[in-house]
Scaffold this motif. Structure first.
Motif, PDB file in Angstrom:
ATOM      1  N   LEU A  64      29.381  38.154  41.267  1.00 58.61           N
ATOM      2  CA  LEU A  64      31.019  37.866  40.914  1.00 58.61           C
ATOM      3  C   LEU A  64      31.829  37.234  40.209  1.00 58.61           C
ATOM      4  N   GLY A  65      31.135  37.630  38.879  1.00 56.53           N
ATOM      5  CA  GLY A  65      32.535  36.789  37.568  1.00 56.53           C
ATOM      6  C   GLY A  65      32.922  36.732  37.915  1.00 56.53           C
ATOM      7  N   HIS A  66      33.556  36.259  36.768  1.00 51.43           N
ATOM      8  CA  HIS A  66      34.285  34.838  36.999  1.00 51.43           C
ATOM      9  C   HIS A  66      35.851  34.763  37.341  1.00 51.43           C
ATOM     10  N   GLY A  67      36.247  35.655  38.046  1.00 45.99           N
ATOM     11  CA  GLY A  67      38.033  36.134  38.403  1.00 45.99           C
ATOM     12  C   GLY A  67      38.142  35.630  39.006  1.00 45.99           C
ATOM     13  N   TYR A  68      38.995  35.919  40.215  1.00 45.08           N
ATOM     14  CA  TYR A  68      39.627  35.708  41.512  1.00 45.08           C
ATOM     15  C   TYR A  68      38.287  35.565  42.363  1.00 45.08           C
ATOM     16  N   VAL A  69      37.461  36.599  41.863  1.00 43.68           N
ATOM     17  CA  VAL A  69      36.845  36.941  43.621  1.00 43.68           C
ATOM     18  C   VAL A  69      35.843  35.226  44.054  1.00 43.68           C
ATOM     19  N   ARG A  70      35.280  35.377  42.298  1.00 49.49           N
ATOM     20  CA  ARG A  70      34.673  34.101  42.330  1.00 49.49           C
ATOM     21  C   ARG A  70      35.500  32.402  42.766  1.00 49.49           C
ATOM     22  N   LEU A  71      36.648  32.358  42.744  1.00 49.80           N
ATOM     23  CA  LEU A  71      37.271  32.083  42.811  1.00 49.80           C
ATOM     24  C   LEU A  71      37.225  31.800  44.340  1.00 49.80           C
ATOM     25  N   LEU A  72      37.768  33.041  44.867  1.00 42.42           N
ATOM     26  CA  LEU A  72      37.487  33.647  46.914  1.00 42.42           C
ATOM     27  C   LEU A  72      36.410  32.360  47.330  1.00 42.42           C
ATOM     28  N   ALA A  73      35.246  33.089  47.006  1.00 37.43           N
ATOM     29  CA  ALA A  73      34.063  32.961  46.826  1.00 37.43           C
ATOM     30  C   ALA A  73      33.474  31.301  46.704  1.00 37.43           C
ATOM     31  N   GLU A  74      34.214  30.697  46.215  1.00 34.68           N
ATOM     32  CA  GLU A  74      33.750  28.933  46.212  1.00 34.68           C
ATOM     33  C   GLU A  74      34.830  28.553  47.260  1.00 34.68           C
ATOM     34  N   HIS A  75      35.956  29.184  47.514  1.00 34.29           N
ATOM     35  CA  HIS A  75      36.676  28.141  48.627  1.00 34.29           C
ATOM     36  C   HIS A  75      35.626  28.689  49.867  1.00 34.29           C
ATOM     37  N   PHE A  76      35.304  30.057  49.873  1.00 31.05           N
ATOM     38  CA  PHE A  76      34.566  30.336  51.409  1.00 31.05           C
ATOM     39  C   PHE A  76      33.211  29.287  51.388  1.00 31.05           C
ATOM     40  N   ALA A  77      32.262  29.009  50.641  1.00 24.97           N
ATOM     41  CA  ALA A  77      31.096  28.615  50.399  1.00 24.97           C
ATOM     42  C   ALA A  77      31.970  27.270  51.056  1.00 24.97           C
ATOM     43  N   ALA A  78      33.379  26.837  50.290  1.00 31.24           N
ATOM     44  CA  ALA A  78      33.524  25.046  51.172  1.00 31.24           C
ATOM     45  C   ALA A  78      33.875  25.298  52.193  1.00 31.24           C
ATOM     46  N   HIS A  79      34.418  26.301  52.723  1.00 29.68           N
ATOM     47  CA  HIS A  79      35.380  26.587  53.763  1.00 29.68           C
ATOM     48  C   HIS A  79      34.938  27.216  55.140  1.00 29.68           C
ATOM     49  N   GLU A  80      34.236  28.031  55.250  1.00 28.06           N
ATOM     50  CA  GLU A  80      33.351  28.891  55.424  1.00 28.06           C
ATOM     51  C   GLU A  80      31.902  29.779  55.132  1.00 28.06           C
ATOM     52  N   PRO A  81      31.364  28.850  55.223  1.00 25.47           N
ATOM     53  CA  PRO A  81      30.192  28.912  54.823  1.00 25.47           C
ATOM     54  C   PRO A  81      29.390  29.630  54.692  1.00 25.47           C
ATOM     55  N   THR A  82      29.356  30.180  55.880  1.00 26.87           N
ATOM     56  CA  THR A  82      28.931  31.526  56.349  1.00 26.87           C
ATOM     57  C   THR A  82      29.495  33.103  55.728  1.00 26.87           C
ATOM     58  N   ALA A  83      30.071  32.673  55.571  1.00 24.41           N
ATOM     59  CA  ALA A  83      31.014  34.257  55.234  1.00 24.41           C
ATOM     60  C   ALA A  83      29.287  34.762  54.162  1.00 24.41           C
ATOM     61  N   THR A  84      30.283  35.723  52.939  1.00 15.39           N
ATOM     62  CA  THR A  84      29.145  36.876  52.318  1.00 15.39           C
ATOM     63  C   THR A  84      30.752  37.726  51.269  1.00 15.39           C
ATOM     64  N   VAL A  85      30.784  36.195  50.535  1.00 13.62           N
ATOM     65  CA  VAL A  85      31.624  37.299  49.493  1.00 13.62           C
ATOM     66  C   VAL A  85      30.809  38.532  48.417  1.00 13.62           C
ATOM     67  N   ILE A  86      31.415  40.120  48.196  1.00 15.01           N
ATOM     68  CA  ILE A  86      30.572  41.189  47.691  1.00 15.01           C
ATOM     69  C   ILE A  86      32.160  41.497  47.258  1.00 15.01           C
ATOM     70  N   ASN A  87      31.050  41.237  45.393  1.00 15.33           N
ATOM     71  CA  ASN A  87      32.269  42.368  44.522  1.00 15.33           C
ATOM     72  C   ASN A  87      31.839  43.338  44.185  1.00 15.33           C
ATOM     73  N   ARG A  88      32.853  44.121  43.957  1.00 13.56           N
ATOM     74  CA  ARG A  88      32.154  45.529  43.659  1.00 13.56           C
ATOM     75  C   ARG A  88      33.275  46.315  43.372  1.00 13.56           C
ATOM     76  N   GLY A  89      34.081  45.532  41.642  1.00 13.09           N
ATOM     77  CA  GLY A  89      35.341  45.943  40.884  1.00 13.09           C
ATOM     78  C   GLY A  89      33.663  46.301  39.435  1.00 13.09           C
ATOM     79  N   ILE A  90      34.660  47.841  39.222  1.00 13.78           N
ATOM     80  CA  ILE A  90      33.499  48.318  37.914  1.00 13.78           C
ATOM     81  C   ILE A  90      34.803  48.663  36.696  1.00 13.78           C
ATOM     82  N   GLY A  91      34.971  47.751  35.646  1.00  9.38           N
ATOM     83  CA  GLY A  91      36.106  48.166  34.842  1.00  9.38           C
ATOM     84  C   GLY A  91      36.602  49.476  34.047  1.00  9.38           C
ATOM     85  N   GLY A  92      38.150  49.457  34.198  1.00 13.00           N
ATOM     86  CA  GLY A  92      37.957  51.104  33.768  1.00 13.00           C
ATOM     87  C   GLY A  92      38.552  51.742  35.134  1.00 13.00           C
TER      88      GLY A  92
END
Length: 209
Positions: free
Chosen positions: A31-59
């Motif tokens: 998940l990384g330590h940026g906005y995607v993790r923050l959103l994953a934590e939000h959905f873990a609390a409010h929509e626990p059935t959701a799956t959050v996938i991060n496919r960012g690659i630097g550069g």
């Protein structure tokens, strides 16, 4: 007797460059330590059935996303796709001498959206408007290239009926509230922890909480 309907299990996929990546490839949870993790934590609390996938690659630039769009995005059959790309297509012109023309940028971005429409036609799409915080004159000059690409993203979003997360507006609001450019993105491009929080909050405002 009350019948309980099972909640839907959505897949939310984020694809982009280092701002989305945010160290996710070194993170066991990917998940990384940026906005995607923050959103994953939000959905873990409010929509626990959701799956959050991060496919960012630097550069990454638009062409890089296009090259890996099948395995990194389409094959997951996501219900919601967030595309955050564009800074490197401009920044690298000044740091590496790599010039991505507006025509090439638009064609690549169009192909991403066409692949989404053809492969996962039911998916919602959010397009994030990239920003540069003007910490110095070197960062200011990036706008001379980035502004045209931002205009392309806005036009494509309107053309396809996709929602945008407008980080230019987010930055302007943050500066008006008392932030400095460095407190949002200390190198002008990569968000600080407060910067990532601003992105996550803006995403939720657009996508729905």
């Amino acid at each position: 007797m009350t019948v309980t309907t099972a909640p839907s299990c959505r897949t939310l996929l984020f694809i982009g460059d280092s701002i989305t990546d945010a160290g996710r490839r070194e993170d066991p949870e990917q998940l990384g330590h940026g906005y995607v993790r923050l959103l994953a934590e939000h959905f873990a609390a409010h929509e626990p059935t959701a799956t959050v996938i991060n496919r960012g690659i630097g550069g990454d630039k638009v062409a890089d996303l296009e090259a890996r769009f099948g395995p990194d995005c389409l094959e997951h059959a996501p219900d919601l796709v967030t595309i955050y790309v564009g800074v490197n297509d401009s920044w690298h012109r000044f740091t590496r001498g790599e010039h991505v023309t507006e025509e090439s940028f638009e064609q690549g971005y169009r192909r991403l959206l066409a692949q989404l429409a053809a492969t996962v036609p039911g998916a919602s799409v959010l397009m994030i408007i990239p920003f540069v915080a003007d910490i110095d004159q070197e960062r200011v000059q990036i706008h001379s290239d980035l502004d045209g690409k931002v205009a392309i993203i806005r036009r494509l979003a309107q053309e396809h009926g996709h929602r945008i997360v407008d980080l230019e507006q987010v930055l302007a609001t943050a500066l008006a509230a008392g932030h400095t450019p460095q407190s949002v993105a200390d190198d002008g491009v990569h968000p600080t922890p407060p910067g990532h929080r601003l992105i996550a909050d803006a995403w939720l405002d657009v996508a729905g909480r």
